[in-house]
Design a protein around this motif. Structure first.
Motif, short mmCIF file in Angstrom:
data_model
loop_
_atom_site.label_atom_id
_atom_site.label_comp_id
_atom_site.label_asym_id
_atom_site.label_seq_id
_atom_site.Cartn_x
_atom_site.Cartn_y
_atom_site.Cartn_z
N ARG A 581 0.88 -1.06 0.11
CA ARG A 581 0.05 0.09 -0.65
C ARG A 581 1.07 1.22 0.20
NH1 ARG A 581 -4.95 1.07 3.33
NH2 ARG A 581 -5.40 -1.12 2.03
N ILE A 582 1.90 1.10 1.14
CA ILE A 582 2.54 2.28 1.29
C ILE A 582 3.70 2.53 -0.09
CG2 ILE A 582 4.22 3.40 1.94
CD1 ILE A 582 1.46 4.00 3.86
N ALA A 585 1.28 3.65 -3.59
CA ALA A 585 0.95 5.02 -2.61
C ALA A 585 1.08 6.24 -3.67
CB ALA A 585 0.17 5.26 -1.75
N TYR A 586 3.18 6.62 -3.47
CA TYR A 586 3.00 7.80 -4.32
C TYR A 586 3.51 7.51 -6.16
CZ TYR A 586 4.56 8.85 0.58
OH TYR A 586 4.47 9.04 2.07
N ARG A 589 -0.52 7.41 -6.84
CA ARG A 589 -1.39 8.41 -6.36
C ARG A 589 -0.82 9.73 -6.94
NH1 ARG A 589 -4.21 6.21 -1.51
NH2 ARG A 589 -4.47 4.65 -2.25
N ARG A 590 0.40 10.30 -6.49
CA ARG A 590 1.71 11.17 -7.66
C ARG A 590 2.14 10.82 -8.72
NH1 ARG A 590 3.88 13.84 -2.29
NH2 ARG A 590 1.41 14.12 -1.09
N LEU B 99 -0.57 10.32 6.85
CA LEU B 99 -0.05 10.18 5.65
C LEU B 99 -1.48 11.02 4.22
CD1 LEU B 99 1.75 7.99 7.19
CD2 LEU B 99 1.82 6.70 5.17
N ILE B 101 -1.14 10.87 1.35
CA ILE B 101 -1.12 10.13 0.55
C ILE B 101 -2.19 9.01 0.62
CG2 ILE B 101 0.35 8.79 1.02
CD1 ILE B 101 1.31 9.87 -2.91
N LEU B 102 -2.70 8.98 1.95
CA LEU B 102 -3.92 8.40 1.99
C LEU B 102 -5.31 8.24 2.03
CD1 LEU B 102 -1.79 5.93 3.71
CD2 LEU B 102 -1.77 5.19 1.93
N GLU B 106 -8.09 4.84 5.10
CA GLU B 106 -6.83 4.12 4.65
C GLU B 106 -5.42 3.73 5.67
OE1 GLU B 106 -5.53 3.03 -0.13
OE2 GLU B 106 -5.56 5.46 0.92
N MET B 110 -3.44 1.25 8.76
CA MET B 110 -2.37 0.99 8.93
C MET B 110 -1.90 0.66 10.04
SD MET B 110 0.21 1.00 7.16
CE MET B 110 -1.15 2.17 5.79
N LEU B 113 -3.18 -3.55 10.09
CA LEU B 113 -2.39 -3.93 8.87
C LEU B 113 -0.44 -4.60 9.29
CD1 LEU B 113 -3.50 -2.05 5.15
CD2 LEU B 113 -4.37 -4.60 6.09
N ARG B 142 -9.32 12.24 1.78
CA ARG B 142 -8.14 12.44 1.84
C ARG B 142 -7.34 13.94 3.17
NH1 ARG B 142 -4.15 11.90 -2.68
NH2 ARG B 142 -4.77 10.25 -4.11
#
Ligand SMILES: Nc1ncnc2c1ncn2[C@@H]1O[C@H](COP(=O)(O)OP(=O)(O)OP(=O)(O)O)[C@@H](O)[C@H]1O
Ligand SMILES: [Mg+2]
Lengths: 981, 225
Positions: A581-582, A585-586, A589-590, B99, B101-102, B106, B110, B113, B142
């Motif tokens: 996920r981490i 994500a970058y 999503r970017r 975060l 971006i999440l 999400e 975290m 998970l 977000r």
């Protein structure tokens, strides 16, 4: 300095310098901030310069390779023609020079005697001869024969013997051999040598001479040996008493200055010829200056190939520059926001940024120019060590390695301007910085609708320009790149307009798919654009950029779903979900930020895989196509004197009949071929024709297995051959006439399709006839035009001096070649070994392409560097987030894994996109049914090489990001959260 | 009397070396029991954040011993410490540290998970947690699309979603208005009661402290009585 490039460079650099200096004086504070930034992070500055220099290095590397090849070929031009600036000769139908009376030659000598621009006129015989060294017992066929009189050839310069002295001139009974001929015969001074032309003559070796300006005539000491004799001996050998076939004219002055007089001298020689009777078949050729021009164009086309393929890496380099400057801008965002808050003007900051970029541009362009020179040398060094090329070995490289000042200046200018342009773009971006957002580190908001309106205007322009380009070029024979670019601009423009009204994702996914279809589906081009267009390597570049852009657009706008499915795949394993996920994500999503390195990787791997697969496909198909290339024969033999009834001579010779199963004689000659619409008519080609009144075993029509790429009305191969045998107005041409857009093609070649009419002229008799092409052969080794035997005879082709030879199965072709050559060496029999030629061609193609790949690998270095920089930047930027994640319970290995997932995603997606598209383009250019250049049947994928490329890429990419990842994992969570540096 | 959950014995934390040494904790002795909700108050710079970081195991200590639920936290390897945090501890930071971006959900899931809960189970649990905190309609937003108070509630949800044994909160209401502050405080109080969670809350706000079972006052790296 009068060189326009130098002048232009000086002006441009001067202008940039003056403007910058003015700005610097008016804005001292900006300059001070810029210098402080550079000095403060000296290590970083070095890194930036290293990253920036690549694009420049590729330009200067390409130019240096061209310069060096130019120097080497010019060197050979000067040696090979020596003091022969112009030559007067006519061409005979067998391809040799036409003989004419010595009286004619002497008239030319007399006519030029008072011309101060002419140093001398030397009547000569230039031909080929066979030699047998009685002392060593070694024969050698096809040596150059050069016959001249000492009294009429002083202007050509003296000979130099290998020991260094002046041996004088050859005389009756005493011949000179050049170094190569002496090597071939193992001859020493004093050996008795039997020469065979049309007649035989016993001679003694009077001297062995160096391949210098005199002794290197025609061979330049590179290929084929020469025998120098006096004119009377040459006339006796060739059976042409009182005749010569070549008049060498020497201009006044040195070689370099003399060649400048060439066009003036040749004009007055032509005028003089017109007044001399019996010269209608003769013409004046500016041999030295033509040869120099060829050298120039050869090196220019080499530079072009390197530059075009280098373009992919240059784009990659430009992307890296943008990446680096965006990184610097973002890093300083907070600081800049503070400076703005305390009252420093926006203009001051933008200028500071510009000055910093200026220093980087100037420095990296300088470093890049010299790095390119080094890269060019390394490349050529590899070349001479991997591809054996006559005349271009280590010593020649050492002597001819050159970098002209105009190349250096051009590279510097291109590199400097490229870098500066991106710096200016980046500065303007910084200028839009919002103070509050910068200080609080709030991400930039989504662009307002206004932006989309502007984009729509831009789209409208692109649409109009594209439509115009497309409509003006889509029919006709222009480079296919133009209508294809036009179409792409239309697609892009429509997308930009549509993005004003619909969701970006829908619109740009469609644009990407549109580009992929438009650039990737080859039959579409034939269907929409017709088959009349030409295309070269530039189209490969255009096609590649469009495909990669299309695919990346789809990836960028659908990355989230892509990431989600990867995440779902990984969901089974404990702890895998947070990592994927981490990690994903970058990049998903970017997308805008990631797309820089994604593009670099895709472009570079596209090029590397394109080249690797292309070379494998080419060589694989060549190997597979021995039969179609050779017609089922082992050798093609050509003798300088016809061998009467070779089939029965072989049959009655016990040694040869044990080796050879078939001998098929054919008529050969030289033809001038004119094709409608071809720019360089007439095209000089070989002529072949097979007699009909033969037995079945010696009949070309009954024995050949040549296959056709295309035939008139789809006739079968045997039907075409039967037609050729009986119909006086038809012809068959070799595969070279198929034309099309194969890359790696040298020089213009006419292209025809079955049904086209061509004119074939015998240069010896000047008789000509129009014939209809009924078949285009697959093969292109025995290049030439095949005529019906009666037609050939009526044009004056009468010499039956070609032989297709077949050996018994299991017989060594080397042995068979040796035996037949030594049995008939007096006739000057030379053999073309089809298999050996295929092997050699294959080796050269792979060698050349391998070289290009090394060059492209520079681009890969850019990609890796970009990844490393991106990762480093991510660690700094994400300190807070990493700390939070650690506090939340992500272990160190998980952080490292997340980083690796992130960058693997970039590498893998880039490699997949680039690799698959590379395969597609090779398919389109070689074996797609719609490809106009179809000349291969199977796509060969060098899996092991590709695997190696991908593994090495992956390994290097991992190495580049492992450092930053470890740094990220080692961040102490407490401090990371606090944000302590 | 409930068992001890957080025990500190003569804990010292000294930042830096030589000349620039800053002793932020100077021999802390503390004993916090299961189910207790403790406020930590004190002037700025007295060492509250340092206390939180050192006692939760986010940061190392210079001298002394910290025992969490019976184990010496600083004797553990980094991996064990991290796993302990994932399972047993929750954090709320002053600057929410989401975060960006999440999405909210999400972010919240975290820690689940990370402690090995399957993604399929984690999602409903995190959505449920967000709903409890009044963010049911902000699940897929977000952080940049949320207000400061909403962001802090997402951070709370993240800290609490695992039902951790100990919740460490550094000024959880520092960026909130009175209303938001009251909501967060009563929420913490309620969860503390419902799930017997131990809570250590650093705060400047006397109202927050008043809602706690007891208040530890800090001055110059020591607790004062
Ligand atoms: N990494 C560090 N290096 C050196 N000194 C530090 C470091 N971190 C904190 N300090 C110092 O330790 C002392 C305690 O800091 P801490 O952040 O714990 O204070 P605090 O009580 O949380 O203050 P506030 O209420 O303002 O948040 C301060 O004097 C601070 O300057
Ligand atoms: Mg604090």
């Amino acid at each position: 300095m009068t060189d326009p490039i130098v002048l232009f460079a000086a002006t441009t650099l001067g202008a940039v310098g003056a403007v910058s200096a003015y700005l610097a004086v008016r804005n001292r504070l900006s300059l001070r901030i810029a210098l402080r930034n550079i000095v403060r992070a000296r290590g970083r500055s070095v890194l930036v310069i290293l990253g920036l220099l690549v694009a420049t290095a590729i330009v200067s590397g390409s130019l240096v390779v061209g310069d060096t090849v130019h120097t080497a070929t010019v060197h050979y031009s000067y040696i090979g023609w020596g003091y022969t600036d112009e030559a007067i000769y006519g061409t005979s139908s067998s391809g040799g020079y036409l003989y004419f009376s010595s009286i004619v030659a002497n008239s030319v000598v007399t006519a030029s005697a008072n011309d101060s621009r002419i140093d001398g006129v030397s009547p000569e015989i230039v031909g080929t001869v066979q030699a047998f060294d009685n002392t060593t017992g070694i024969p050698q066929t096809n040596l150059y024969l050069v016959g001249s009189n000492a009294s009429q050839s002083a202007a050509l310069g003296p000979f130099t013997s290998v020991s260094g002295g002046n041996p004088g001139s050859p005389a009756p009974g005493s011949i000179f051999l050049d170094k190569l001929a002496a090597q071939d015969l193992s001859a020493s001074v004093g050996d008795s040598v039997l020469l065979y032309g049309k007649f035989a003559a016993p001679e003694k070796v009077g001297a062995i001479v160096q391949d210098d300006i005199r002794g290197g005539f025609l061979t330049a000491g590179v290929s084929g040996g020469s025998v120098f004799v006096d004119l009377a001996t040459a006339q006796a050998l060739q059976g042409t008493p009182q005749e010569v076939n070549f008049i060498a004219v020497t201009n006044a002055g040195s070689q370099e200055s003399g060649v400048g007089l060439s066009s003036a001298v040749s004009a007055s020689l032509t005028a003089a010829l017109a007044t001399i009777p019996g010269t209608s078949a003769l013409s004046v050729h500016q041999v030295l200056s033509d040869s120099l021009a060829t050298a120039q164009s050869a090196s220019t086309s080499l530079t072009t190939i390197f530059l075009v393929f280098g373009l992919f890496s240059i784009i990659a380099g430009a992307m890296l520059i943008i990446g680096i400057f965006t990184m610097i801008a973002e890093e300083r965002k907070g600081e800049m926001g503070m400076l703005r808050a305390v009252g420093i003007q926006r203009r001051t900051l933008v200028l500071a940024y510009y000055f910093e970029g200026l220093v980087y541009s100037a420095g990296s362009a300088l470093a890049g120019t010299f790095a390119g020179v080094a890269a060019g040398y390394i490349l050529l060094w590899f070349y001479v060590h991997t591809v054996p090329t006559p005349g271009f070995d280590v010593n020649v490289l050492g002597a001819s390695f050159t970098f002209s000042s105009s190349s250096l200046i051009t590279s510097y200018l291109v590199g400097f301007l490229l870098t500066l342009a991106t710096v200016v773009v980046a500065s303007v971006r910084v200028s839009r910085l919002n103070i509050v957002r910068a200080i609080r580190d709030v991400p930039e908001p989504l662009p307002p609708l206004r932006t989309y309106t502007y984009l729509a205007y831009l789209g409208g322009v692109s649409l109009a320009v594209g439509a115009l380009l497309f409509l003006t070029t889509f029919r006709g024979s222009s480079d296919i790149s133009y209508p294809v670019i036009g179409g792409a601009l239309v697609i892009l423009g429509a997308g930009l307009v549509a993005s004003r009204f619909w969701k970006n994702r829908t619109v740009f996914t469609s644009v990407g798919a549109g580009l992929l279809l438009w650039a990737g589906v080859e039959p579409l081009h034939d269907w929409v654009l017709g088959t009349g267009h030409s295309g070269g390597i530039f189209f490969v570049f255009v096609d590649g950029v469009m495909l990669v852009a299309g695919a990346l657009m789809i990836v960028a706008f659908n990355g989230v779903d892509l990431a989600r499915s990867v995440e779902r795949l990984a969901a089974g394993r404990k702890g895998a979900t947070p990592v994927t996920r981490i990690g994903l994500a970058y990049p998903s999503r970017r997308a805008a930020r990631t797309s820089i390195s994604l593009t670099i990787f895709a472009l570079v791997l596209f090029t590397i895989i394109l080249l690797a697969v292309y070379s494998a496909t080419l060589t694989g198909n060549l190997n597979n196509s021995v039969t179609s290339q050779s017609g089922g024969y082992t050798f093609l033999g050509i003798s300088s004197q016809p061998i009467p009834d070779l089939p029965s001579k072989v049959a009655t010779n016990s040694t040869l009949s044990a080796l050879y199963s078939g001998v098929v004689p054919v008529t050969t000659g030289l033809a001038f071929v004119s094709v409608q619409g071809f720019s360089a008519n007439p095209y000089h080609d070989n002529l072949f024709s097979a007699p009909v009144n033969t037995t079945a075993e010696t009949s070309f029509y009954a024995t050949n297995q040549f296959t056709f790429q295309s035939t008139d009305h789809g006739m079968s191969a045997s039907a075409v051959m039967a037609e050729l045998q009986s119909n006086r107005s038809v012809a068959v041409v070799d595969g070279g006439y198929a034309g099309g857009s194969g890359f790696g093609q040298a020089g213009p070649h006419p292209s025809v399709a079955p049904g086209d009419m061509i004119e074939v002229e015998n240069p010896g008799t000047l008789a000509a006839q129009n014939v209809t092409v009924i078949g285009v052969l697959e093969e292109s080794i025995v290049g030439g035009v095949w005529l019906n035997p009666s037609t050939a005879a009526s044009l004056g082709y009468l010499t039956l001096n070609g032989y297709f030879l077949t050996v018994h199965p299991g017989v060594s072709s080397t042995l068979a070649a040796q035996k037949i050559k030594s049995a008939f060496y007096q006739y000057g029999l030379v053999l073309v070994d089809f298999r050996a030629i295929l092997a050699q061609t294959t080796a050269i193609i792979s060698g050349d392409i391998g070289l290009l790949e090394v060059f492209i690998a520079l681009g890969l270095a850019v990609g890796i560097a970009a990844l490393g920089i991106l990762a480093l930047r991510a660690v700094t930027e994400r300190r807070h987030e990493i700390g939070t994640l650690r506090a939340t319970g992500l272990t160190r290995p998980m952080i490292i894994k997340a980083f690796l997932v992130e960058y693997s995603f970039i590498t893998i997606v880039g490699a997949l996109v680039g690799g698959l598209l590379g395969l597609l383009v090779v398919y389109n250019f070689t074996i797609s049914p719609g490809s106009s250049a179809a000349y291969a049947a199977t796509l060969f994928v060098p899996w092991w090489n590709l695997l190696a490329v991908i593994l090495v890429t992956g390994l290097l990419a991992t190495l580049a990001v492992i450092g930053p990842s470890l740094r990220a994992a080692r961040l102490p969570p407490a401090e990371a959260i606090r944000g302590v540096e | 009397m409930p068992e001890s959950v957080v025990v500190g014995e003569e804990v010292w934390k000294v930042y830096g070396q030589g000349e620039t040494q800053v002793p932020a904790l100077r021999g802390i002795n503390v004993d916090i029991r299961r189910g207790e909700m403790v406020a930590v108050m004190g002037p700025s710079g007295c060492g509250k954040t340092t206390f939180l970081n050192c006692f939760s195991g986010l940061d190392d200590i210079t001298r002394g011993k910290v025992t969490l639920e019976g184990t010496d936290i600083h004797a553990m390897s980094d991996r064990l410490k991290t796993e302990y945090r994932a399972r047993r501890a929750g954090f709320v930071f002053q600057s929410y540290n989401l975060l960006t971006i999440l999405t909210a959900a999400e972010n919240v899931e975290m820690p689940l998970l990370a402690s090995g809960v399957r993604a399929r189970e984690a999602r409903p649990r995190s959505v449920e947690m967000l709903r409890e905190l009044g963010l049911g309609d902000r699940v897929n937003h977000r952080p940049s699309e949320l207000s400061g108070g909403q962001q802090q509630r997402v951070a709370l949800a993240r800290a609490l979603v695992c039902r951790p044994a100990i919740v460490w909160a550094d000024e959880p209401t520092g960026n909130l208005d009175e209303e938001g502050s009251r909501q967060v405080t009563s929420l913490l109080r309620q969860l503390n009661r419902d799930f017997q969670q131990t809570m250590v809350v650093v705060t400047h706000d006397p109202d927050v402290a008043a809602a706690c079972d007891r208040t530890l006052r800090m001055r110059d790296g020591r607790f004062v009585t």
